[in-house]
Design an enzyme around this catalytic site. Sequence first.
Site, PDB file in Angstrom:
ATOM      1  N   SER A   1       0.834  -1.201   0.000  1.00 54.20           N
ATOM      2  CA  SER A   1       0.000   0.000   0.000  1.00 54.20           C
ATOM      3  C   SER A   1       0.866   1.247   0.000  1.00 54.20           C
ATOM      4  CB  SER A   1      -0.918   0.007   1.223  1.00 54.20           C
ATOM      5  OG  SER A   1      -1.536   1.266   1.390  1.00 54.20           O
TER       6      SER A   1
ATOM      7  N   TYR B   1      -1.631  -0.847  10.125  1.00 54.30           N
ATOM      8  CA  TYR B   1      -1.946  -1.176   8.732  1.00 54.30           C
ATOM      9  C   TYR B   1      -0.763  -0.840   7.823  1.00 54.30           C
ATOM     10  CZ  TYR B   1      -4.053  -1.021   4.110  1.00 54.30           C
ATOM     11  OH  TYR B   1      -4.322  -1.221   2.781  1.00 54.30           O
TER      12      TYR B   1
END
Length: 344
Positions: free
Chosen positions: A209, A222
């Site tokens: 990401s 995350y």
Amino acid sequence: STQSTWGSNMVIKELLAFLQDLHIFPLVCAIIGLAILLIYLWLPLKTLFIYLKPKEDIWTRYGSKDCWAIITGATDGIGLAYSHLLARKGFNVLLIARNIPKLEKRREEILDACKKSPIDVGILAIDFGKPFDKNTATLLSNAIKGKEIAFLVNNVGTSYTYSFEDAPFSYLQGIIYTNIHSAVFVTRTIIQAMLTRKTKKCGVIGMSSITSQNCWVYKSIYGASKSFMASFLKSLAVEYKYSSIDFLACIIGPVTTNMYPFTNFFSVSAATAAQSHLQYLGQVQETYGPWKHFLLGLLVHSPFFYFLSKKAIQEMKELAKTRVKSANEMKAEQPLYFSRDYLF
């Protein structure tokens, strides 16, 4: 130490004076400036070269009769897009997710969309939010037994938006199990099968990401889990350099999915992201994929990011406050969403 510093300064002054006397000082400065410019331009130029370079057909490099692609988190978003894309290219697909009714629905959708292609679609129910234990490993091993594995797409993932101290324990634990734990043990199981393939190359793709590229407040675990995915796959790419397996870490920007149900300039569809990633498999170890995500990556690494992120931090701070709920509410299953348009 004072004398040492004074001596170093004298050496530097003498060197500069010597260069000026030789009338090459401007030339040296120009060479240094050019070198710095080339360093900054290397990534964009390399990416542009790879983008313009003719791409080998996916089926030619990886496809063979009765070969399989395995996709985790296959019932929605990018995982579903990969499932449809690889099925259309002639690969049998094994869809892995936790919701059996949804898996069955997606299987029928893919079979219906690929009526002209004699492919098979398998399903396997695994809850990656729980520890990947030996029983789960055996379940996966039995599902791929006797199959020729061409692809693994590690897509399954989850997210949250909380301040670290307010994040529910179950959410943090779920992110570690889903985003890290599962990737390690699924990849290990599948690689063992891939190494037996002799005729064609194999591909392992993982979803990292843009949040792994810089500091992202209120999404610390995350972002860290996605940094792990990128480092994990790039390390495997070196470890298995002389094998038949290609590895690719996809640095995902905003993709319109259930996890990110918003749009902005940098948003792309799941199908666009999947198509773009596949083009770079076997070419590089890491890619942003779509040009919009590449542009966002440059922005994230630029000095301007600090100023542009101020509003994002404030928005995420407000969202994090609204996420602090009672313990009973935290136990209920619910979709986890990114913060509005400002989180990438």
